[in-house]
Each structure stands twice: as structure tokens, then as C-alpha cells.
Write a protein that holds these residues in place. Structure first.
Motif, PDB file in Angstrom:
ATOM      1  N   GLN A  92      25.342 -11.549  10.799  1.00  0.00           N
ATOM      2  CA  GLN A  92      24.714 -11.907   9.514  1.00  0.00           C
ATOM      3  C   GLN A  92      23.258 -12.301   9.739  1.00  0.00           C
ATOM      4  O   GLN A  92      22.368 -11.885   8.989  1.00  0.00           O
ATOM      5  CB  GLN A  92      25.479 -13.065   8.858  1.00  0.00           C
ATOM      6  CG  GLN A  92      24.935 -13.468   7.504  1.00  0.00           C
ATOM      7  CD  GLN A  92      25.094 -12.385   6.457  1.00  0.00           C
ATOM      8  OE1 GLN A  92      26.069 -11.657   6.459  1.00  0.00           O
ATOM      9  NE2 GLN A  92      24.130 -12.271   5.577  1.00  0.00           N
ATOM     10  N   ASP A  93      23.003 -13.090  10.787  1.00  0.00           N
ATOM     11  CA  ASP A  93      21.622 -13.493  11.098  1.00  0.00           C
ATOM     12  C   ASP A  93      20.768 -12.280  11.450  1.00  0.00           C
ATOM     13  O   ASP A  93      19.609 -12.185  11.039  1.00  0.00           O
ATOM     14  CB  ASP A  93      21.606 -14.502  12.254  1.00  0.00           C
ATOM     15  CG  ASP A  93      22.218 -15.844  11.862  1.00  0.00           C
ATOM     16  OD1 ASP A  93      22.378 -16.091  10.652  1.00  0.00           O
ATOM     17  OD2 ASP A  93      22.550 -16.618  12.778  1.00  0.00           O
ATOM     18  N   LEU A  94      21.330 -11.354  12.223  1.00  0.00           N
ATOM     19  CA  LEU A  94      20.587 -10.143  12.570  1.00  0.00           C
ATOM     20  C   LEU A  94      20.356  -9.261  11.344  1.00  0.00           C
ATOM     21  O   LEU A  94      19.342  -8.586  11.245  1.00  0.00           O
ATOM     22  CB  LEU A  94      21.335  -9.345  13.640  1.00  0.00           C
ATOM     23  CG  LEU A  94      21.368  -9.954  15.032  1.00  0.00           C
ATOM     24  CD1 LEU A  94      22.253  -9.129  15.951  1.00  0.00           C
ATOM     25  CD2 LEU A  94      19.961 -10.064  15.596  1.00  0.00           C
ATOM     26  N   GLY A  95      21.302  -9.256  10.407  1.00  0.00           N
ATOM     27  CA  GLY A  95      21.163  -8.439   9.197  1.00  0.00           C
ATOM     28  C   GLY A  95      20.112  -8.960   8.254  1.00  0.00           C
ATOM     29  O   GLY A  95      19.598  -8.215   7.401  1.00  0.00           O
ATOM     30  N   ASP A  96      19.752 -10.239   8.378  1.00  0.00           N
ATOM     31  CA  ASP A  96      18.718 -10.799   7.512  1.00  0.00           C
ATOM     32  C   ASP A  96      17.318 -10.351   7.904  1.00  0.00           C
ATOM     33  O   ASP A  96      16.385 -10.448   7.126  1.00  0.00           O
ATOM     34  CB  ASP A  96      18.785 -12.342   7.532  1.00  0.00           C
ATOM     35  CG  ASP A  96      20.040 -12.867   6.828  1.00  0.00           C
ATOM     36  OD1 ASP A  96      20.623 -12.113   6.019  1.00  0.00           O
ATOM     37  OD2 ASP A  96      20.422 -14.016   7.112  1.00  0.00           O
ATOM     38  N   LEU A  97      17.165  -9.858   9.129  1.00  0.00           N
ATOM     39  CA  LEU A  97      15.870  -9.339   9.558  1.00  0.00           C
ATOM     40  C   LEU A  97      15.573  -8.054   8.813  1.00  0.00           C
ATOM     41  O   LEU A  97      16.435  -7.198   8.678  1.00  0.00           O
ATOM     42  CB  LEU A  97      15.862  -9.069  11.072  1.00  0.00           C
ATOM     43  CG  LEU A  97      16.053 -10.278  11.987  1.00  0.00           C
ATOM     44  CD1 LEU A  97      16.168  -9.808  13.431  1.00  0.00           C
ATOM     45  CD2 LEU A  97      14.896 -11.238  11.842  1.00  0.00           C
ATOM     46  N   GLN A  98      14.373  -7.896   8.331  1.00  0.00           N
ATOM     47  CA  GLN A  98      13.961  -6.697   7.626  1.00  0.00           C
ATOM     48  C   GLN A  98      13.019  -5.885   8.509  1.00  0.00           C
ATOM     49  O   GLN A  98      11.843  -6.222   8.627  1.00  0.00           O
ATOM     50  CB  GLN A  98      13.256  -7.053   6.300  1.00  0.00           C
ATOM     51  CG  GLN A  98      14.134  -7.727   5.286  1.00  0.00           C
ATOM     52  CD  GLN A  98      15.269  -6.812   4.827  1.00  0.00           C
ATOM     53  OE1 GLN A  98      15.079  -5.619   4.684  1.00  0.00           O
ATOM     54  NE2 GLN A  98      16.441  -7.385   4.610  1.00  0.00           N
ATOM     55  N   PRO A  99      13.531  -4.830   9.135  1.00  0.00           N
ATOM     56  CA  PRO A  99      12.642  -4.027   9.990  1.00  0.00           C
ATOM     57  C   PRO A  99      11.667  -3.226   9.153  1.00  0.00           C
ATOM     58  O   PRO A  99      11.990  -2.801   8.044  1.00  0.00           O
ATOM     59  CB  PRO A  99      13.614  -3.102  10.731  1.00  0.00           C
ATOM     60  CG  PRO A  99      14.778  -2.983   9.807  1.00  0.00           C
ATOM     61  CD  PRO A  99      14.883  -4.301   9.079  1.00  0.00           C
ATOM     62  N   LYS A 100      10.468  -3.033   9.684  1.00  0.00           N
ATOM     63  CA  LYS A 100       9.469  -2.196   9.020  1.00  0.00           C
ATOM     64  C   LYS A 100       9.620  -0.764   9.516  1.00  0.00           C
ATOM     65  O   LYS A 100       9.645  -0.536  10.710  1.00  0.00           O
ATOM     66  CB  LYS A 100       8.060  -2.698   9.295  1.00  0.00           C
ATOM     67  CG  LYS A 100       7.729  -3.960   8.574  1.00  0.00           C
ATOM     68  CD  LYS A 100       6.258  -4.238   8.645  1.00  0.00           C
ATOM     69  CE  LYS A 100       5.932  -5.429   7.765  1.00  0.00           C
ATOM     70  NZ  LYS A 100       4.514  -5.567   7.587  1.00  0.00           N
TER      71      LYS A 100
END
Length: 191
Positions: free
Chosen positions: A181-189
Motif C-alpha cells: 500500500q505504501d509503495l502504491g501511494d508513490l506516483q511515478p512520472k
């Protein structure tokens, strides 16, 4: 006897088509023999031309000579630039950009487009939508592997630690899900 249409056009610094159009619309009047009196026609042109047109062609002007760089340009789209530079009507500036500058920008864009096409043909570029789809597929496979990990490893860990396998499975599953869940909150460009 006055000047021919082409001679008067050279005198005005405009094209012969502009002179013909001025005659057809009644802005200037030719002599009975079809020639043009330059003095009378200049006065009629100034009086009968709208201010926007008058600012471009109000006074007769010298025809600029084409530069050597323009004459030496290769054939193709640049031929039109050379013909414009050699014509009696100089390239007019509109909005701060001359015709030559606009065509130069156009040629640069064409060169960049061809460079991208060549890189794609060589296999040096990939389609953006395919790359995004591939990354998404890889990320989903990794997520699924991590979600299945607690079920595979919890019984082995519980036996080694001497704890309840179900409690260890629940604890590992909760920890892995929180990490994902924490990794999914990152928004890659992806720009």
C-alpha cells in the motif's frame, strides 16, 4: 504612354498580380491604351488603399537582393524561399517572424521528426503506450508474488520459530499488504 503592369509593379515594389487586382477593384485606373501613368496611379493607390495595405505598399521601394546564403540553399522546400527572396515582393514580416524564419523552423521540425522515425526503425525507441502497459504488467506480477509470499513461507517460518502458523500468516500478510500500500501511494512520472 505609361508603364506596363509589370513595370509599374516593379516601380511599386509589388507583384504584377497586386497591380492587376488594384485595376480590377478600381483602386487605380489605367490609361486608355492599357498602360499606367505612375504619378497618377501612385496617388490613386495611396488614396484608395486601406491603412493595413497602405503600410505594406504605400511607397515605391527598392527590391532587396537575395543573399548568397539563400541562393546557395539546396533544392526542395528551400527553393520556395529562394524564389521569394528573388521575387520583386520581399518576404513580409508578420508577428515578428519572417517567412524565411518560419520556413527554417519548419525544416528543423521536419529534421527532428525524421530523426525520431529513424531511431524507431533502428529499434532505439519504443512506443510509449506499450512501455507503460509493460511496466504495469511487471508491477502487477510483482505485487501478486508478494501477496502470495506469506501463504508460502508462513508455515515454514512458524515451524522454525515454534509459533502458531495461522497467527504468523496473518501478521506477515498484514505487513506485506501495508508495504505494498505504501509503495502504491508513490506516483511515478512517465513523462
Amino acid at each position: 504612354m505609361g508603364l506596363s503592369i509589370r513595370a509599374y509593379a516593379r516601380h511599386r515594389g509589388v507583384s504584377h498580380v497586386a497591380v492587376k487586382k488594384a485595376i480590377d477593384t478600381g483602386r487605380i485606373t489605367p490609361l486608355p491604351d492599357g498602360t499606367i501613368d505612375p504619378v497618377a496611379a501612385d496617388a490613386q493607390w495611396a488614396a484608395n488603399t486601406t491603412p493595413t495595405r497602405r503600410s505594406v505598399a504605400a511607397e515605391p521601394r527598392e527590391v532587396p537582393q537575395a543573399t548568397a546564403a539563400v541562393r546557395e540553399m539546396p533544392q526542395g522546400p528551400a527553393k520556395a524561399v529562394r524564389e521569394t527572396a528573388d521575387s520583386p515582393t520581399p518576404a513580409l514580416s508578420t508577428g515578428g517572424t519572417s517567412l524565411l524564419q518560419a520556413r527554417t523552423v519548419n525544416e528543423v521540425v521536419k529534421a527532428q521528426t525524421n530523426k525520431v522515425r529513424l531511431a524507431r526503425l533502428k529499434g532505439e525507441l519504443v512506443d510509449r503506450s506499450q512501455a507503460v502497459a509493460h511496466v504495469f504488467k511487471l508491477a502487477r506480477a510483482e505485487r501478486d508474488a508478494w501477496l502470495n509470499w506469506p501463504a508460502r513461507i508462513s508455515s515454514q517460518m512458524a515451524a522454525g520459530l515454534g509459533v502458531d502458523p495461522h497467527l504468523l500468516h496473518v501478521a506477515l500478510d498484514a505487513a506485506v499488504r501495508q508495504q505494498l500500500q505504501d509503495l502504491g501511494d508513490l506516483q511515478p512520472k512517465v513523462d
